[in-house]
Scaffold this motif. Structure first.
Motif, PDB file in Angstrom:
ATOM      1  N   VAL A 287      74.133  47.803  65.065  1.00 23.52           N
ATOM      2  CA  VAL A 287      73.418  46.936  64.098  1.00 23.52           C
ATOM      3  C   VAL A 287      72.672  48.071  62.975  1.00 23.52           C
ATOM      4  O   VAL A 287      71.729  48.787  63.849  1.00 23.52           O
ATOM      5  CB  VAL A 287      72.390  45.896  64.517  1.00 23.52           C
ATOM      6  CG1 VAL A 287      71.711  45.381  63.392  1.00 23.52           C
ATOM      7  CG2 VAL A 287      73.162  45.083  65.568  1.00 23.52           C
ATOM      8  N   SER A 288      72.890  48.112  61.880  1.00 27.32           N
ATOM      9  CA  SER A 288      71.935  48.924  61.009  1.00 27.32           C
ATOM     10  C   SER A 288      71.375  47.869  60.073  1.00 27.32           C
ATOM     11  O   SER A 288      71.855  47.188  59.325  1.00 27.32           O
ATOM     12  CB  SER A 288      72.689  50.051  60.432  1.00 27.32           C
ATOM     13  OG  SER A 288      73.542  49.507  59.604  1.00 27.32           O
ATOM     14  N   LEU A 289      69.972  48.133  59.989  1.00 33.86           N
ATOM     15  CA  LEU A 289      69.233  47.227  59.144  1.00 33.86           C
ATOM     16  C   LEU A 289      68.635  48.074  58.025  1.00 33.86           C
ATOM     17  O   LEU A 289      67.871  49.078  58.412  1.00 33.86           O
ATOM     18  CB  LEU A 289      68.153  46.856  60.026  1.00 33.86           C
ATOM     19  CG  LEU A 289      66.957  45.708  59.351  1.00 33.86           C
ATOM     20  CD1 LEU A 289      67.705  44.511  58.914  1.00 33.86           C
ATOM     21  CD2 LEU A 289      65.807  45.481  60.265  1.00 33.86           C
ATOM     22  N   GLN A 290      68.877  47.891  56.894  1.00 37.74           N
ATOM     23  CA  GLN A 290      68.538  48.855  55.773  1.00 37.74           C
ATOM     24  C   GLN A 290      68.090  47.832  54.726  1.00 37.74           C
ATOM     25  O   GLN A 290      68.606  46.885  54.221  1.00 37.74           O
ATOM     26  CB  GLN A 290      69.503  49.879  55.455  1.00 37.74           C
ATOM     27  CG  GLN A 290      70.902  49.365  55.087  1.00 37.74           C
ATOM     28  CD  GLN A 290      72.010  50.432  55.244  1.00 37.74           C
ATOM     29  OE1 GLN A 290      72.832  50.320  55.930  1.00 37.74           O
ATOM     30  NE2 GLN A 290      71.690  51.457  54.151  1.00 37.74           N
ATOM     31  N   GLY A 291      67.417  48.356  53.607  1.00 38.10           N
ATOM     32  CA  GLY A 291      67.025  47.718  52.529  1.00 38.10           C
ATOM     33  C   GLY A 291      65.725  48.552  51.792  1.00 38.10           C
ATOM     34  O   GLY A 291      64.968  48.963  52.719  1.00 38.10           O
ATOM     35  N   SER A 292      65.783  48.446  50.488  1.00 36.68           N
ATOM     36  CA  SER A 292      64.484  49.147  49.922  1.00 36.68           C
ATOM     37  C   SER A 292      62.977  48.287  50.396  1.00 36.68           C
ATOM     38  O   SER A 292      62.185  48.887  50.272  1.00 36.68           O
ATOM     39  CB  SER A 292      64.679  49.052  48.501  1.00 36.68           C
ATOM     40  OG  SER A 292      65.031  47.791  48.014  1.00 36.68           O
ATOM     41  N   GLY A 293      63.149  47.329  50.625  1.00 33.41           N
ATOM     42  CA  GLY A 293      62.123  46.236  50.810  1.00 33.41           C
ATOM     43  C   GLY A 293      61.608  46.590  52.086  1.00 33.41           C
ATOM     44  O   GLY A 293      60.430  46.081  52.615  1.00 33.41           O
ATOM     45  N   LEU A 294      62.252  47.660  53.109  1.00 36.14           N
ATOM     46  CA  LEU A 294      61.651  48.077  54.229  1.00 36.14           C
ATOM     47  C   LEU A 294      60.653  48.866  54.308  1.00 36.14           C
ATOM     48  O   LEU A 294      59.939  49.431  55.083  1.00 36.14           O
ATOM     49  CB  LEU A 294      62.863  48.285  55.523  1.00 36.14           C
ATOM     50  CG  LEU A 294      63.740  47.238  55.356  1.00 36.14           C
ATOM     51  CD1 LEU A 294      64.881  47.945  56.510  1.00 36.14           C
ATOM     52  CD2 LEU A 294      63.494  46.209  56.023  1.00 36.14           C
ATOM     53  N   ILE A 295      60.957  49.776  52.976  1.00 42.85           N
ATOM     54  CA  ILE A 295      59.978  51.065  52.901  1.00 42.85           C
ATOM     55  C   ILE A 295      58.470  50.926  53.066  1.00 42.85           C
ATOM     56  O   ILE A 295      57.985  50.124  52.086  1.00 42.85           O
ATOM     57  CB  ILE A 295      60.553  51.753  51.752  1.00 42.85           C
ATOM     58  CG1 ILE A 295      61.730  52.219  51.712  1.00 42.85           C
ATOM     59  CG2 ILE A 295      59.263  52.999  51.547  1.00 42.85           C
ATOM     60  CD1 ILE A 295      62.646  52.808  50.563  1.00 42.85           C
ATOM     61  N   GLY A 296      57.677  51.150  53.789  1.00 43.94           N
ATOM     62  CA  GLY A 296      56.390  51.351  53.918  1.00 43.94           C
ATOM     63  C   GLY A 296      55.885  49.939  54.493  1.00 43.94           C
ATOM     64  O   GLY A 296      54.493  49.693  54.282  1.00 43.94           O
ATOM     65  N   VAL A 297      56.775  49.024  54.965  1.00 42.34           N
ATOM     66  CA  VAL A 297      56.367  47.907  55.502  1.00 42.34           C
ATOM     67  C   VAL A 297      56.258  48.018  56.873  1.00 42.34           C
ATOM     68  O   VAL A 297      57.119  48.370  57.714  1.00 42.34           O
ATOM     69  CB  VAL A 297      57.315  46.680  55.177  1.00 42.34           C
ATOM     70  CG1 VAL A 297      57.009  45.351  55.752  1.00 42.34           C
ATOM     71  CG2 VAL A 297      57.528  46.870  53.764  1.00 42.34           C
ATOM     72  N   THR A 298      54.988  47.497  57.418  1.00 43.14           N
ATOM     73  CA  THR A 298      54.720  47.812  58.998  1.00 43.14           C
ATOM     74  C   THR A 298      55.293  46.707  59.593  1.00 43.14           C
ATOM     75  O   THR A 298      55.186  45.672  59.171  1.00 43.14           O
ATOM     76  CB  THR A 298      53.278  48.138  59.329  1.00 43.14           C
ATOM     77  OG1 THR A 298      52.623  47.094  58.583  1.00 43.14           O
ATOM     78  CG2 THR A 298      52.966  49.551  58.995  1.00 43.14           C
TER      79      THR A 298
END
Ligand code: ASP
Ligand code: MG
Length: 314
Positions: A287-298
């Motif tokens: 499973v790979s979870l990716q996306g720009s919305g993840l950056i810097g979100v703790t």
């Protein structure tokens, strides 16, 4: 003092699960399958005991089978099979094999033999199908149950336990090795032996790698890593209780008892094989979870792993 932990007879746990699923699906042939399971045990008992001895074993076997039959009929009627009920269904295998083995030893050994009821002694939480052992209580129970005699053989079923309401639980498929390690650690055993059907832990899966050979020694860490990553010979949780107490763990082959097997300890002498073995696991999902919305979100990693954990993905 020796504690013998037995698993169910080969294939019995799978057959029990299948029987329960059939009952749940309304398939009445579950009864034939149950008969087969019963006759297999009866046949084993007939081979082991004289007619006179059989009279002591048969009522227990019959009673256990009747209880199971009633339970399965309940499953058929309500067409529901919970993990909780399935644990009781599965427990038949170890309950009966432990009883037969204990009786066989009683009639054939010259030292005291006692049958320990794992469903009373091994206590767990209520996570049916994969219950977590409550060690304080379990260790105290096992120490007390085996404390009375200096020399003797105790026989108990592996894999099966109960929660605080005394409802039957199980420790996860293959869990009888784990029960042996739990008992060994609780009683400060000199050694924990796992008797299986291969020559100990091998450098690779012999069905896939022709040149695979048995490892004579390995460390707890190596054994843990190899078992978690596909070496089927050891049930992964088995190593922890042995490691905690630094009790040597020996994997032996029932069909080749003269073979030394694999000895698992804290340290191994240096040899010229820096790589101990190669394991593999089939049917793995990546499973790979990716996306720009993840950056810097703790907390993303926490949420991902929690979501997987809720589905019991390890
Ligand atoms: N009988 C149980 C199973 O098949 C436990 C064991 O064999 O270790 O999972
Ligand atoms: Mg097993």
């Amino acid at each position: 003092k020796v504690v013998v932990v037995v698993s169910a007879m080969g294939g019995v746990t799978d057959a029990l699960i299948d029987t329960a699923r059939k009952a749940q699906a309304g398939d009445e042939t579950y009864r034939d399958q149950l008969d087969e399971i019963y006759y297999r045990h009866r046949k084993a008992a007939e081979e082991l005991f004289t007619a006179e001895q059989l009279k002591q074993v048969q009522p227990f076997l019959k009673e256990q089978t009747r209880n199971l039959e009633n339970l399965l009929y309940g499953v058929l009627l309500i067409k529901e099979l919970s993990a909780r009920v399935l644990d009781t269904v599965m427990s038949y295998g170890e309950t009966v094999s432990a009883f037969i083995t204990a009786h066989y030893f009683k009639h054939n050994l010259q030292i005291p033999v006692e049958h320990l009821d794992s469903k009373q002694l091994v206590k767990t939480d209520s996570n049916f199908g994969y219950a977590a052992v409550q060690f304080d209580q379990t260790n105290a129970n096992l120490q007390q149950a085996t404390g009375g005699i200096k020399k003797g053989v105790f026989v108990m079923g592996g894999f099966i336990a109960s929660d605080r309401h005394n409802v039957v639980t199980t420790l996860g498929r293959g869990g009888s090795d784990y029960t042996a390690a739990i008992a060994g650690a609780a009683l400060n055993a000199a050694e924990i032996e796992i008797w299986t059907d291969v020559d100990g832990v091998m450098t690779a899966d012999p069905r896939k790698v022709k040149k695979a050979f048995s490892l004579l020694q390995m460390t707890y860490e190596e054994a843990m890593e190899m078992s978690h990553f596909g070496a089927k010979v050891i049930h992964p949780p088995t190593i922890q209780p042995a490691l905690d107490k630094k009790i040597p763990l020996r994997i032996k082959n029932t069909f080749n008892p003269a073979f030394p097997g694999t000895l698992i300890t804290t340290q191994t002498p240096p040899d010229d094989h820096p790589v101990k073995g190669i394991t593999s696991i089939a049917q793995i999902a990546l499973v790979s979870l990716q996306g720009s919305g993840l950056i810097g979100v703790t907390g993303i990693a926490g949420r991902l792993f929690s979501a997987l954990a809720r589905r019991r993905v390890n």
